[in-house]
Design a protein around this motif. Structure first.
Motif, PDB file in Angstrom:
ATOM      1  N   SER A  21     100.077  -0.186  30.736  1.00 53.60           N
ATOM      2  CA  SER A  21     100.427  -1.112  31.804  1.00 53.60           C
ATOM      3  C   SER A  21      99.176  -1.710  32.441  1.00 53.60           C
ATOM      4  O   SER A  21      99.090  -2.924  32.669  1.00 53.60           O
ATOM      5  CB  SER A  21     101.266  -0.404  32.858  1.00 53.60           C
ATOM      6  N   LEU A  22      98.199  -0.867  32.755  1.00 55.27           N
ATOM      7  CA  LEU A  22      96.946  -1.363  33.340  1.00 55.27           C
ATOM      8  C   LEU A  22      96.225  -2.310  32.390  1.00 55.27           C
ATOM      9  O   LEU A  22      95.694  -3.350  32.812  1.00 55.27           O
ATOM     10  CB  LEU A  22      96.031  -0.195  33.707  1.00 55.27           C
ATOM     11  N   MET A  23      96.205  -1.964  31.094  1.00 56.33           N
ATOM     12  CA  MET A  23      95.563  -2.835  30.119  1.00 56.33           C
ATOM     13  C   MET A  23      96.291  -4.181  30.024  1.00 56.33           C
ATOM     14  O   MET A  23      95.665  -5.235  29.899  1.00 56.33           O
ATOM     15  CB  MET A  23      95.507  -2.151  28.755  1.00 56.33           C
ATOM     16  N   GLY A  24      97.601  -4.158  30.115  1.00 56.41           N
ATOM     17  CA  GLY A  24      98.374  -5.398  30.086  1.00 56.41           C
ATOM     18  C   GLY A  24      98.094  -6.274  31.291  1.00 56.41           C
ATOM     19  O   GLY A  24      97.926  -7.489  31.166  1.00 56.41           O
ATOM     20  N   HIS A  25      98.037  -5.657  32.473  1.00 57.13           N
ATOM     21  CA  HIS A  25      97.707  -6.422  33.682  1.00 57.13           C
ATOM     22  C   HIS A  25      96.309  -7.017  33.592  1.00 57.13           C
ATOM     23  O   HIS A  25      96.085  -8.171  33.975  1.00 57.13           O
ATOM     24  CB  HIS A  25      97.831  -5.536  34.921  1.00 57.13           C
ATOM     25  N   ARG A  26      95.366  -6.234  33.093  1.00 59.42           N
ATOM     26  CA  ARG A  26      93.986  -6.712  32.968  1.00 59.42           C
ATOM     27  C   ARG A  26      93.905  -7.869  31.964  1.00 59.42           C
ATOM     28  O   ARG A  26      93.227  -8.864  32.205  1.00 59.42           O
ATOM     29  CB  ARG A  26      93.079  -5.560  32.549  1.00 59.42           C
ATOM     30  N   TYR A  27      94.587  -7.743  30.846  1.00 57.76           N
ATOM     31  CA  TYR A  27      94.587  -8.800  29.841  1.00 57.76           C
ATOM     32  C   TYR A  27      95.225 -10.070  30.401  1.00 57.76           C
ATOM     33  O   TYR A  27      94.722 -11.173  30.192  1.00 57.76           O
ATOM     34  CB  TYR A  27      95.353  -8.340  28.593  1.00 57.76           C
ATOM     35  N   HIS A  28      96.316  -9.924  31.117  1.00 60.19           N
ATOM     36  CA  HIS A  28      96.989 -11.085  31.694  1.00 60.19           C
ATOM     37  C   HIS A  28      96.095 -11.777  32.714  1.00 60.19           C
ATOM     38  O   HIS A  28      96.034 -13.020  32.759  1.00 60.19           O
ATOM     39  CB  HIS A  28      98.310 -10.649  32.333  1.00 60.19           C
ATOM     40  N   ALA A  29      95.401 -11.020  33.550  1.00 60.35           N
ATOM     41  CA  ALA A  29      94.495 -11.615  34.535  1.00 60.35           C
ATOM     42  C   ALA A  29      93.349 -12.349  33.834  1.00 60.35           C
ATOM     43  O   ALA A  29      92.964 -13.450  34.239  1.00 60.35           O
ATOM     44  CB  ALA A  29      93.947 -10.531  35.463  1.00 60.35           C
ATOM     45  N   ALA A  30      92.799 -11.759  32.776  1.00 62.42           N
ATOM     46  CA  ALA A  30      91.722 -12.416  32.034  1.00 62.42           C
ATOM     47  C   ALA A  30      92.218 -13.693  31.377  1.00 62.42           C
ATOM     48  O   ALA A  30      91.522 -14.713  31.355  1.00 62.42           O
ATOM     49  CB  ALA A  30      91.146 -11.464  30.991  1.00 62.42           C
ATOM     50  N   LEU A  31      93.422 -13.658  30.841  1.00 61.87           N
ATOM     51  CA  LEU A  31      94.003 -14.840  30.208  1.00 61.87           C
ATOM     52  C   LEU A  31      94.202 -15.959  31.226  1.00 61.87           C
ATOM     53  O   LEU A  31      93.861 -17.118  30.973  1.00 61.87           O
ATOM     54  CB  LEU A  31      95.338 -14.477  29.556  1.00 61.87           C
ATOM     55  N   GLU A  32      94.727 -15.625  32.396  1.00 63.40           N
ATOM     56  CA  GLU A  32      94.924 -16.648  33.425  1.00 63.40           C
ATOM     57  C   GLU A  32      93.601 -17.196  33.935  1.00 63.40           C
ATOM     58  O   GLU A  32      93.481 -18.394  34.186  1.00 63.40           O
ATOM     59  CB  GLU A  32      95.747 -16.078  34.575  1.00 63.40           C
ATOM     60  N   ALA A  33      92.591 -16.344  34.103  1.00 55.40           N
ATOM     61  CA  ALA A  33      91.279 -16.828  34.535  1.00 55.40           C
ATOM     62  C   ALA A  33      90.695 -17.776  33.493  1.00 55.40           C
ATOM     63  O   ALA A  33      90.121 -18.821  33.839  1.00 55.40           O
ATOM     64  CB  ALA A  33      90.337 -15.649  34.776  1.00 55.40           C
ATOM     65  N   ASN A  34      90.844 -17.437  32.221  1.00 56.05           N
ATOM     66  CA  ASN A  34      90.353 -18.301  31.160  1.00 56.05           C
ATOM     67  C   ASN A  34      91.076 -19.648  31.180  1.00 56.05           C
ATOM     68  O   ASN A  34      90.441 -20.696  31.009  1.00 56.05           O
ATOM     69  CB  ASN A  34      90.546 -17.617  29.805  1.00 56.05           C
ATOM     70  N   GLU A  35      92.376 -19.635  31.398  1.00 52.37           N
ATOM     71  CA  GLU A  35      93.142 -20.881  31.463  1.00 52.37           C
ATOM     72  C   GLU A  35      92.733 -21.725  32.662  1.00 52.37           C
ATOM     73  O   GLU A  35      92.670 -22.944  32.567  1.00 52.37           O
ATOM     74  CB  GLU A  35      94.646 -20.577  31.516  1.00 52.37           C
ATOM     75  N   MET A  36      92.450 -21.078  33.794  1.00 55.78           N
ATOM     76  CA  MET A  36      92.011 -21.834  34.970  1.00 55.78           C
ATOM     77  C   MET A  36      90.656 -22.487  34.731  1.00 55.78           C
ATOM     78  O   MET A  36      90.440 -23.650  35.097  1.00 55.78           O
ATOM     79  CB  MET A  36      91.951 -20.923  36.198  1.00 55.78           C
ATOM     80  N   VAL A  37      89.738 -21.763  34.117  1.00 55.45           N
ATOM     81  CA  VAL A  37      88.414 -22.329  33.816  1.00 55.45           C
ATOM     82  C   VAL A  37      88.560 -23.493  32.854  1.00 55.45           C
ATOM     83  O   VAL A  37      87.935 -24.545  33.030  1.00 55.45           O
ATOM     84  CB  VAL A  37      87.468 -21.236  33.256  1.00 55.45           C
ATOM     85  N   TRP A  38      89.396 -23.344  31.839  1.00 56.68           N
ATOM     86  CA  TRP A  38      89.619 -24.424  30.882  1.00 56.68           C
ATOM     87  C   TRP A  38      90.190 -25.658  31.587  1.00 56.68           C
ATOM     88  O   TRP A  38      89.756 -26.780  31.340  1.00 56.68           O
ATOM     89  CB  TRP A  38      90.577 -23.953  29.791  1.00 56.68           C
ATOM     90  N   PHE A  39      91.157 -25.440  32.482  1.00 56.18           N
ATOM     91  CA  PHE A  39      91.771 -26.551  33.201  1.00 56.18           C
ATOM     92  C   PHE A  39      90.758 -27.274  34.068  1.00 56.18           C
ATOM     93  O   PHE A  39      90.690 -28.510  34.077  1.00 56.18           O
ATOM     94  CB  PHE A  39      92.939 -26.040  34.052  1.00 56.18           C
TER      95      PHE A  39
END
Length: 83
Positions: A21-39
């Motif tokens: 669960s913690l790994m999933g939350h961390r991966y999701h946060a990293a994915l969203e941060a990457n998408e925000m930087v790309w945007f």
């Protein structure tokens, strides 16, 4: 007991699920941060950089003291108020 398994197996499963669960939350946060930087990069690519004009340093009207500023402001206010 609610589960007919050995308590060590239950504890192990709890630890594994919590870790996943913690790994999933961390991966999701990293994915969203990457998408925000790309945007933000895509949005800023279309923005034309503006030139910032330099201040005229020959004027010598820089005031650092609060009392001097208050006097200069009153003088400016009187000059503009009369016109």
């Amino acid at each position: 007991y609610f589960v007919p398994w050995h308590p060590a197996i239950v504890v192990g499963l709890i630890v594994i699920l919590y870790t996943l669960s913690l790994m999933g939350h961390r991966y999701h946060a990293a994915l969203e941060a990457n998408e925000m930087v790309w945007f933000v990069q895509k949005v800023l690519d279309d923005l034309v950089p503006a030139e910032v004009m330099a201040l005229d340093s020959s004027a010598g009207n820089t005031i650092y003291d609060n009392r001097d500023f208050a006097e200069a402001w009153e003088k400016f206010y009187r000059e503009k108020g009369e016109g």
